[in-house]
Design an enzyme around this catalytic site. Structure first.
Site, short mmCIF file in Angstrom:
data_model
loop_
_atom_site.label_atom_id
_atom_site.label_comp_id
_atom_site.label_asym_id
_atom_site.label_seq_id
_atom_site.Cartn_x
_atom_site.Cartn_y
_atom_site.Cartn_z
N HIS A 105 0.69 -1.40 0.11
CA HIS A 105 0.08 0.18 -0.12
C HIS A 105 0.85 0.96 0.04
O HIS A 105 0.40 2.28 -0.02
CB HIS A 105 -0.94 -0.10 1.09
CG HIS A 105 -1.87 -1.35 1.33
ND1 HIS A 105 -1.60 -2.48 2.05
CD2 HIS A 105 -3.12 -1.33 0.77
CE1 HIS A 105 -2.71 -3.13 1.73
NE2 HIS A 105 -3.63 -2.65 1.02
N ASP A 141 -13.28 18.02 19.98
CA ASP A 141 -14.58 18.51 20.17
C ASP A 141 -14.78 17.84 21.72
O ASP A 141 -14.04 16.87 22.18
CB ASP A 141 -15.53 17.92 19.45
CG ASP A 141 -15.22 16.47 18.87
OD1 ASP A 141 -14.24 16.45 17.96
OD2 ASP A 141 -15.72 15.31 19.28
N1 HPA Z 1 -15.14 10.14 17.96
C1 HPA Z 1 -13.97 9.39 17.54
N2 HPA Z 1 -13.07 9.94 17.00
C2 HPA Z 1 -12.86 11.28 17.00
C3 HPA Z 1 -13.71 12.04 17.63
C4 HPA Z 1 -14.89 11.57 18.15
O1 HPA Z 1 -16.05 12.01 18.67
N3 HPA Z 1 -13.33 13.34 17.46
C5 HPA Z 1 -12.31 13.51 16.97
N4 HPA Z 1 -12.00 12.11 16.63
#
Ligand code: HPA
Length: 235
Positions: free
Chosen positions: A4, A204
């Site tokens: 790959h 987040d």
């Molecule tokens: N979940 C899984 N992977 C991630 C997330 C999430 O909320 N945010 C950034 N990568």
């Protein structure tokens, strides 16, 4: 050349920085490496090799999820004799004690993934970072006056799901955040006797819905990129 990755033998450095996204690999190559050379673009999964502060470094993509990072990291370790892989990625925080832009260093990765069991007959549901890159990241972070949080991470195969409860494996091992690649990377490093670490920026915060907007991501991830590069040149 491996299945790959189309780079020739000798075109990949001993230390590889591994973001998930090929365009992030390109951004690092173009903004930080001297004389970056595109050494593989099979499937658009870009790998560049160049010089950072006098040391050869490769930066390339893992793609998303354990199956994808499992393929690339295994070929890097076994076909290109890579010794050190530093994954750099984003994660979702399970707790509002973490804030967006926080930088985490994955101590252990807990997962429901069957990757380690079926690939290498490793039955553990939690795997440690491998070798001493983890410690080197913490030291380098101090030198750069960064606050790096060493934590356990949940590595999930699932991004979208029905429920909102904290997954059992994350609760069991006190995982403060979730991403999707560290478990397979650590499993491959454990099996091959190589070194691997994972640095994550919180993109987040799941309980509050706060997130870094797409246009701010590139710039705000620079701190993590610089931490990985400064660590990489010491290995
Ligand atoms: N979940 C899984 N992977 C991630 C997330 C999430 O909320 N945010 C950034 N990568």
């Amino acid at each position: 050349m491996s299945v790959h990755i189309s780079a020739g033998k000798g075109e990949i450095a001993n230390t590889v920085l591994l973001p998930g996204d090929p365009l992030r690999a390109k951004y690092i190559a173009e903004n930080y490496l001297e004389n970056p050379k595109l050494v593989s673009n099979t499937r658009g999964i870009l790998y560049f090799t160049g010089i950072y502060k006098g040391k050869e470094i490769t930066v390339g993509a893992s793609g998303m999820g354990c199956p994808s990072v499992g393929i690339y990291s295994y070929e890097l370790f076994t076909e290109y004799n890579v010794d050190n892989i530093i994954r750099i990625g984003t994660c979702g925080a399970y707790t509002s004690e973490l804030k967006v832009y926080d930088i985490l260093n994955a101590d252990q990765s807990a997962s429901e993934s069957t990757y380690a069991k079926y690939a290498w007959e490793i039955d553990d549901e939690i795997l440690s970072h491998q070798g001493n890159i983890f410690e080197s990241i913490n030291t380098t972070g101090k030198e750069l006056s960064l606050e790096i949080k060493p934590v356990n991470i949940h590595c999930s195969d699932i991004f979208y799901r029905k429920g909102t409860d904290l997954p059992a494996v994350a609760a069991k091992y006190n995982c403060l955040a979730v991403e999707m690649e560290s478990f397979a990377l650590f499993a491959n490093a454990l099996y091959t006797g190589k070194n691997a670490a994972t640095i994550l920026t919180v993109s987040d915060v799941i309980p509050t819905g706060e997130s870094i907007s797409a246009d701010k991501r590139e710039k705000t991830l620079r701190t993590m990129m610089e931490l990985a590069l400064e660590t990489g040149i010491k290995l």
